[in-house]
Write a protein that holds these residues in place. Structure first.
Motif, PDB file in Angstrom:
ATOM      1  N   THR A 326      38.421  39.410  42.792  1.00 28.82           N
ATOM      2  CA  THR A 326      37.637  38.996  41.621  1.00 28.82           C
ATOM      3  C   THR A 326      38.351  37.830  40.962  1.00 28.82           C
ATOM      4  O   THR A 326      37.745  36.806  40.623  1.00 28.82           O
ATOM      5  CB  THR A 326      37.504  40.158  40.611  1.00 28.82           C
ATOM      6  N   GLY A 327      39.681  37.964  40.809  1.00 28.92           N
ATOM      7  CA  GLY A 327      40.476  36.877  40.235  1.00 28.92           C
ATOM      8  C   GLY A 327      40.356  35.619  41.067  1.00 28.92           C
ATOM      9  O   GLY A 327      40.189  34.505  40.560  1.00 28.92           O
ATOM     10  N   TRP A 330      36.991  33.899  40.516  1.00 31.97           N
ATOM     11  CA  TRP A 330      36.918  33.208  39.215  1.00 31.97           C
ATOM     12  C   TRP A 330      37.803  31.973  39.214  1.00 31.97           C
ATOM     13  O   TRP A 330      37.431  30.919  38.700  1.00 31.97           O
ATOM     14  CB  TRP A 330      37.333  34.162  38.085  1.00 31.97           C
ATOM     15  N   CYS A 331      38.982  32.108  39.804  1.00 27.31           N
ATOM     16  CA  CYS A 331      39.894  30.975  39.879  1.00 27.31           C
ATOM     17  C   CYS A 331      39.205  29.811  40.600  1.00 27.31           C
ATOM     18  O   CYS A 331      39.212  28.666  40.138  1.00 27.31           O
ATOM     19  CB  CYS A 331      41.146  31.412  40.629  1.00 27.31           C
ATOM     20  N   GLY A 763      45.282  42.776  30.405  1.00 26.12           N
ATOM     21  CA  GLY A 763      44.535  41.968  31.379  1.00 26.12           C
ATOM     22  C   GLY A 763      43.063  41.902  31.021  1.00 26.12           C
ATOM     23  O   GLY A 763      42.435  40.830  31.041  1.00 26.12           O
ATOM     24  N   ALA A 764      42.511  43.064  30.658  1.00 28.12           N
ATOM     25  CA  ALA A 764      41.073  43.124  30.354  1.00 28.12           C
ATOM     26  C   ALA A 764      40.747  42.275  29.130  1.00 28.12           C
ATOM     27  O   ALA A 764      39.732  41.580  29.092  1.00 28.12           O
ATOM     28  CB  ALA A 764      40.664  44.573  30.111  1.00 28.12           C
ATOM     29  N   ASN A 767      40.739  38.688  30.093  1.00 25.26           N
ATOM     30  CA  ASN A 767      39.533  38.400  30.867  1.00 25.26           C
ATOM     31  C   ASN A 767      38.316  38.298  29.966  1.00 25.26           C
ATOM     32  O   ASN A 767      37.399  37.529  30.224  1.00 25.26           O
ATOM     33  CB  ASN A 767      39.286  39.501  31.903  1.00 25.26           C
ATOM     34  N   VAL A 770      37.737  34.870  28.407  1.00 24.83           N
ATOM     35  CA  VAL A 770      37.365  33.768  29.299  1.00 24.83           C
ATOM     36  C   VAL A 770      35.921  33.316  29.056  1.00 24.83           C
ATOM     37  O   VAL A 770      35.621  32.119  29.024  1.00 24.83           O
ATOM     38  CB  VAL A 770      37.552  34.209  30.767  1.00 24.83           C
ATOM     39  N   SER A 811      43.037  33.527  35.082  1.00 25.82           N
ATOM     40  CA  SER A 811      42.074  34.540  35.551  1.00 25.82           C
ATOM     41  C   SER A 811      42.580  35.254  36.790  1.00 25.82           C
ATOM     42  O   SER A 811      42.475  36.474  36.907  1.00 25.82           O
ATOM     43  CB  SER A 811      40.737  33.895  35.902  1.00 25.82           C
ATOM     44  N   THR A 814      45.236  37.767  35.579  1.00 27.39           N
ATOM     45  CA  THR A 814      44.797  38.878  34.712  1.00 27.39           C
ATOM     46  C   THR A 814      43.775  39.784  35.407  1.00 27.39           C
ATOM     47  O   THR A 814      43.788  40.991  35.207  1.00 27.39           O
ATOM     48  CB  THR A 814      44.202  38.350  33.392  1.00 27.39           C
ATOM     49  N   GLN A 815      42.914  39.215  36.236  1.00 23.67           N
ATOM     50  CA  GLN A 815      41.948  40.071  36.945  1.00 23.67           C
ATOM     51  C   GLN A 815      42.682  41.028  37.878  1.00 23.67           C
ATOM     52  O   GLN A 815      42.337  42.199  37.989  1.00 23.67           O
ATOM     53  CB  GLN A 815      40.963  39.223  37.784  1.00 23.67           C
ATOM     54  N   GLN A 818      44.353  43.720  35.789  1.00 22.04           N
ATOM     55  CA  GLN A 818      43.382  44.718  35.294  1.00 22.04           C
ATOM     56  C   GLN A 818      42.953  45.650  36.424  1.00 22.04           C
ATOM     57  O   GLN A 818      42.969  46.872  36.281  1.00 22.04           O
ATOM     58  CB  GLN A 818      42.155  43.981  34.726  1.00 22.04           C
TER      59      GLN A 818
END
Length: 1255
Positions: A326-327, A330-331, A763-764, A767, A770, A811, A814-815, A818
């Protein structure tokens, strides 16, 4: 033999009912293709084959659904066109405003000019002006948005609704075909396919196919359309920028796809691990008495936890992969933003190729395309799963049964005498081809005679009966009826001529009358009553409160063995069959019932051919002919007297059984000689906690449905008023409401994981920020395009691009944080809760398990679904397939199932509408929000002087945040449910059982003697408080003595054993052990000194070695001790003959072993325990004479030097006891040694001499 044979019309079954024959509807080449695919092993069903059950209506529904999905897919890229144009309008308007704000500039003739007199009036940079009415432009755009919103609402609803309905209709048809086909399969096929697996396929696998062909199809078409249109729009508007962005987008697609695929893969592994743990839990909870008796609670909790660890590992891996990818996605998206705006701005500013609106439009359309491509990948996973699931289903549907019980082919004889002959028959079961059961068997069974088949276990007697019913076909040779090979006869007709009564008869969960009517559909009530009288069942039925309308419970669980047996005999008699097969039909009856049933059978003997398999002498002696079996062949035949003279197989069996007679002969019971003393073979009447145990287990494994859904309990008959009435009489327990658990207590359970939870929350939170940041940066970039100074524009855009890069990197981290932290804390919590919950369940007293609400099924699932009704029917039909086939009731079950299937279909159609509407609404609401915002923004810009970039900023921020909020609220129902589940869970943890296994309190002493005193015990079972079982039981046993309990069913013999084990405590009176009150003794200490062997021993699905070691769970037992115990139990030689010796797995509940083998393992288990008190509850009743002999020797060895309580109804087992206590109605009415009691000429004497029950 010379009877004329009239060939009735041979009509292919299914012509009058087009539905039943599956191959009619589909071209046969499809079938042959499937067969070839199967040979290629593991090749899946082609995707379009999933739709092979679609009717023209379904095809039409799917076509319209696809069309709407296509139109819906165009909407997203279509909106971007509007958005791009709108951006340009805003920027032009803003530039115009800025120009006009410069002092000395004015709008003249729609052109901006200098009004300064010092310059020539015609000097101008010629910017157009005054043409834009921003408000009317915005109204135009807002109305486009609104139009698209309406279109999305309609098409979204239709695409989902139509596809879901079409899928529901097809899967319903699939279930019908699948069940019909299964019901036509020969029994050999069932031997190789477990009922559990078929049930799972029937529900889960067809559900997977449903998932593949329902909404997933609509979503796939919609998403792929968006992808293609997005890319096309990009190339159309500007190919340069599109190529640059597309170079990155495959990575985004890969990331999104990896998430979809890996999550389902890991979830699969996790569920498999949980399923294994569930199997352990189910096995343990269904065998709770054994676990308690052998103190196996701690060991079981460890075994359960071991399986949970695997599930936990997969769950954490899933979290890691999800978080990372997921990170990653998004990255990439943020880096992509940076790249696009950096490169795009040069194209706009330096080369003037694009307008800013085009830049935004190209960029968004490619991103939308890539994201939709990623989102379409989970659909592919669903398709793949569906195809895999369909393989086994379609294979079954396309399989031609070897023996098709519904075929109309074959002769139907006009008259039948009932002469049966086996011609050199050789046979092995399809599931065990290496073991030959019948070996060149030749025998003739004369019409109108009663023939008894005798021989040791496994000689092939019951198999011969199954061949007569044509449940199997012989591998070589043939079976004939009146000279016709039974393979040439019509199956249904043949089975209609045969009545069968088995050792463990199967009753269906409906009323007694309906159960008897299964024998013959058109039977009147008079016929039913008559059959019940003939089977000697009438009296006990009339004693029941609802008489013939009494529900028998699942599998007949509400009735004793003898009662079930008589109902089954009535069911066989009502058909008035020419051939009657009795497979140990009277083994479960006490003497009196047996005598009556024998009498009933001899009444109907004339004109019927009766074949009886029996171990009891009394049953065998009455036969006209006796055939002795050995190793799968008939080795001798003749009457009782002839065979005794031959001194062969029969003679051996008789002498084994009659050895107990000598003692009786000395008692000088006049006028009888040794062989006639078959009292010994006859058995004392027996009703047991085993019955109540079996009943409670059966009752408990019933679907939870009955008290979670307000509907009458499942029955295979049409729902008649009896159920409703029955429900009124019985208080079916209703789940009491529980207060939701406080969140603090739930979090407290999670306390050890607080560092993970903290990290995850950080982390959440990052996120979460963002989204609004993204809205801010995006609107900022759009605003820079309206700056007059190009250098200023460039530096601002580069600054924003760098921020996008930074956001991407953050992102990614932190993703991942999380995902990992929450997965870890969640999985650890789940494992802890499951373990504690399981431990708390095992710590409950046995009475708690008797409660309907705590059945194994309920405890291991605590769930009930709409499908339980249908599940119930398939389960009942498939588990008892032999009985269903024997009484030829396949069609009846098929019809019942098909009417039941209508309900889920109706529900599915309702759900489709709701789901369709909700989906469409969620899709269109974004367009509605945009439409309203742009309309209002269009008002604010000219009238309130709001900068256009703020309009974008507000709209993106609010819409994105609202979506996030909506997602959060979607958790509310789960959150509420979780609190309630937690409350139930805490309720279980907090329950203090009256008899606590885990408590260390209570007395212990060193020199445990084993002296037992029952002092005036009174007792009722908690689940049946109105039935008094013990009424003041008093009896004492000194250390080392053997006490035998005798008496008729339900007199409390086994209950006394359960009080001694402290499964229950007496309501009044007490049980004293070595002078200590059992209630004050430490439970584990007490049970560690008691060993038990019961009638149906419970084994666990592990190796023989582990099952024997189970006897002592307090320490690790050396192999030598296990082998010594096995030798004492006469088991060692048998185990050594197995390929894997002691490591042989005994199968679920010991299913891979014969009863004698299971019994001996149970004895070895009790010996390993080295108990001071040994309880033998009916330990040899289920065995044939030879096994009984072996087991009896083992038991006699085991009894040496121990206090022993025996419950038995074979005299040979009882007569050597130190004390024999005769029980009736919960009290001891006589006690003494065998000789003393015979001399008293009281109840015991009566029992032995006449076999009449004690009342």
């Amino acid at each position: 033999m010379s009877d004329p044979v009239i060939l009735r019309s041979v009509k292919k079954f299914g012509e009058e009912n087009g539905g039943f024959e599956s191959d009619k509807s589909y071209n046969n080449d499809k079938k042959s293709r499937l067969q070839d695919e199967k040979k290629g092993d593991g090749v899946r069903v082609g995707f379009f084959q999933l739709f092979r059950f679609s009717s023209s209506t379904d095809i039409w529904l799917m076509f319209v659904g696809s069309l709407c999905a296509f139109l819906h897919g165009i909407a997203q890229p279509g909106v971007l066109l509007i958005f791009g144009t709108m951006t340009d309008v805003f920027i032009d308007y803003d530039i115009e405003l800025q120009e006009l704000q410069i002092p000395g500039k004015a709008c003249v003739n729609n052109t901006i000019v200098w009004t300064n007199s010092s310059l020539n009036q015609t000097m101008t940079n010629g910017t157009r002006c005054g043409l834009l009415n921003i408000e009317s432009e915005m109204i135009r755009f807002a109305s486009y948005y609104a139009g698209i919103a309406v279109a999305v609402l309609i098409t979204g609803y239709i695409q989902i609704c139509f596809w879901v309905i079409a899928a529901a209709r097809q899967t319903q048809k699939m279930r019908k075909f699948y069940f019909r086909r299964i019901m036509r399969m020969e029994i050999g096929w069932f031997d190789c396919n477990s009922v559990g697996e078929l049930n799972t396929r029937f529900s889960d696998d067809i559900n997977k196919i449903n998932d593949a062909i329902a909404d997933q199809m609509a979503l796939f078409i919609q998403r792929m359309t968006s992808t293609i249109c997005g890319f096309l729009l990009g190339f159309f508007s500007g190919w340069k920028l599109t190529l640059v962005i597309i170079s990155v987008s495959p990575l985004i697609g890969i990331g999104a796809a990896t998430i979809g695929l890996s999550v389902s893969k890991f979830t699969d592994y996790e569920l498999k691990a949980y399923a294994k743990a569930g199997v352990v839990a189910d096995e343990v909870i269904s065998s709770m008495r054994t676990v308690a008796a052998f103190g196996g609670e701690k060991r079981e909790v460890e075994r359960y936890e071991k399986n949970l660890v695997f599930a936990q590992r997969w769950g954490i891996r899933k979290g890691i992969v999800m978080g990372f990818f997921t990170g990653f996605v998004w990255c990439l998206i943020f880096l992509c933003y940076a790249l696009a705006f950096w490169y795009g701005s040069t194209l706009v500013l330096d080369e003037g190729e694009y307008t800013p609106g085009t830049l935004v439009q190209i960029f968004l359309s490619v991103i939308v395309g890539a994201l939709n491509l990623g989102n379409a990948s989970p659909c592919l996973e669903a398709f793949a799963t569906g195809r895999a699931a369909a393989t086994s289903i379609f294979e079954t549907i396309d399989r031609k049964p070897i023996i098709d019980c519904m075929s109309e082919d074959g002769y139907k004889l006009d008259r039948i005498k009932g002469e049966i002959e086996f011609h050199s028959v050789t046979f092995h079961y399809p599931s065990r081809p290496e073991v030959k059961i019948l070996n060149n068997l030749n025998m003739v069974i004369k019409p109108g005679e009663m023939t008894a088949l005798v021989g040791p276990s496994g000689a092939g007697k019951s198999t011969a009966l199954q061949l007569i019913q044509r449940l199997y076909d012989p591998c070589e040779g043939m079976v004939t009826v009146d000279g016709h090979d039974i393979r040439s006869l019509n199956i249904q007709w043949l089975r209609d001529q045969i009545g069968i009564v088995e050792q463990e008869p199967v009753l269906f969960s409906t009323t007694i009358a309906e159960n008897i009517r299964y024998g013959r559909e058109d039977a009147t009530m008079e016929d039913i009553v008559q059959a019940a009288k003939e089977a000697n069942a009438y009296n006990f039925i009339m004693d029941l409160p609802q008489q013939f309308d009494t529900l028998v419970g699942e599998g007949g669980g509400q009735m004793s063995g003898g009662q079930k047996q008589r109902v089954a005999i009535a069911r066989a008699l009502i058909r008035n069959p020419k051939i009657l097969l009795l497979d140990m039909a009277t083994s479960a009856l006490d003497n009196e019932s047996e005598a009556m049933v024998q009498e009933a059978l001899s009444k109907i003997q004339h004109g019927h051919t009766i074949i009886s398999v029996a171990h009891r002498l009394s049953t065998v002696k009455a036969a006209d002919t006796i055939i002795g079996f050995e190793h799968g062949a008939a080795v001798e035949r003749g009457t009782h007297e002839e065979l005794l003279e031959r001194k062969g197989v029969y003679f051996t069996l008789v002498t084994l059984q009659s050895q107990g007679n000598q003692a009786l002969n000395e008692e000088d019971i006049k006028g009888k000689d040794a062989t006639e003393d078959d009292m010994l073979a006859r058995t004392f009447s027996r009703g047991s906690y085993q019955d109540s145990l079996r009943a409670s287990i059966r009752q408990r494994s019933k679907s939870q449905l009955s008290y979670l859904v307000h509907e009458p309990p499942l029955a295979v008959v049409d729902h008649k008023s009896t159920y409703e009435e029955d429900r009124k009489d019985k208080d079916i327990p209703v789940r009491e409401e529980v207060e939701p658990a406080p969140v603090r207590r739930i979090l407290k359970f999670n306390a050890p994981e607080w560092p993970y939870m903290l990290a995850g929350s950080v982390g959440a939170a990052v996120n979460g920020t963002v989204t609004p940041l993204y809205a801010f940066l995006f609107s900022q970039i759009l605003g820079t395009f309206a700056l007059p100074d190009k250098d200023e524009q460039r530096s601002q855009i580069n600054g924003v691009c760098l921020l996008f890069v930074a956001m991407g990197c953050v992102s990614l981290f932190t993703q991942f944080l999380q995902g990992y932290a929450f997965a870890k804390s969640g999985e650890l919590l789940t494992k802890r809760l499951r373990k504690f919950g399981f431990r708390a369940m095992l710590g409950q007293d046995i009475g708690w398990f008797d409660d309907l609400r705590n059945s194994p099924g309920a405890l291991t699932t605590r769930l009930a679904t709409d499908a339980s009704q249908v599940q119930g029917i398939t389960n009942e039909a498939l588990s008892n397939i032999r009985t269903v086939a024997g009484i030829g009731k396949e069609r009846r079950f098929i019809e019942t199932l098909e009417t039941e299937l209508e309900k889920p279909l109706k529900t599915a159609i309702q759900k489709a509408n709701v789901y369709g509407f909700c989906f469409a609404f969620s899709q269109c609401i974004l367009f509605v929000a945009n439409s309203a915002s742009y309309r209002y923004g269009g008002y604010l810009i000219p009238n309130e002087g709001l900068h256009f970039s703020y309009v974008f900023r507000v709209i993106s921020a609010v819409v994105l945040s609202a979506t996030a909020l909506g997602r959060t609220f979607s958790y509310t129902p789960s959150y509420a449910k979780a609190k309630i589940s937690a409350a139930r869970f805490f309720e279980l943890l907090d329950r203090q059982p009256p008899i606590s296994v885990y408590s260390s309190a209570g007395e212990k002493w060193n020199n445990f003697q084993g002296k037992i005193d029952f002092v005036d015990c009174k007792f009722t079972y908690p689940s049946r408080p109105d039935t008094q079982v013990l009424n003041g039981l008093s009896v004492s046993i000194s250390p080392g003595q053997t006490l035998a309990f005798v008496g008729s069913s339900g007199c409390g013999k086994s209950t006394s054993i359960q009080l001694l084990e402290r499964f229950y405590d007496p309501d009044q009176g007490k049980v004293m052990i070595d002078g200590h009150d059992s209630k004050k003794v430490n439970i584990q200490f007490l049970r560690s000194n008691i060993g038990i062997v019961s009638q149906e021993p419970v084994l666990f699905a592990c190796s023989i070695m582990d099952n024997i070691k189970y006897g002592d769970n307090t320490k690790e037992i050396p192999v030598e001790r296990v082998i010594a115990a096995a030798k004492q139990a006469q088991l060692h030689d048998f185990v050594m003959s197995l390929p894997e010796k002691y490591e042989t797995n005994v199968g679920s509940q010991g299913s891979q072993l014969s009863r004698g083998e299971k019994q001996r393992i149970a004895i070895a288990r009790a010996i390993v325990r080295d108990p001071k008190i040994l309880l033998l509850d009916e330990a040899t009743s289920a065995l044939d004479t030879e096994s009984e002999k072996t087991v009896q020797v083992a038991l006699d060895k085991a009894r040496e030097g121990r206090t022993c309580i025996v419950i038995a109804h074979r005299l040979s087992t009882i007569q050597n006891a130190d004390i024999i206590a005769v029980m009736a109605q919960g009290v001891v009415i006589e006690k003494g040694t065998h000789e003393e009691l015979m001399a008293q000429k009281g109840a015991y004497y009566k029992l032995v001499t006449t076999g009449s029950p004690i009342s």
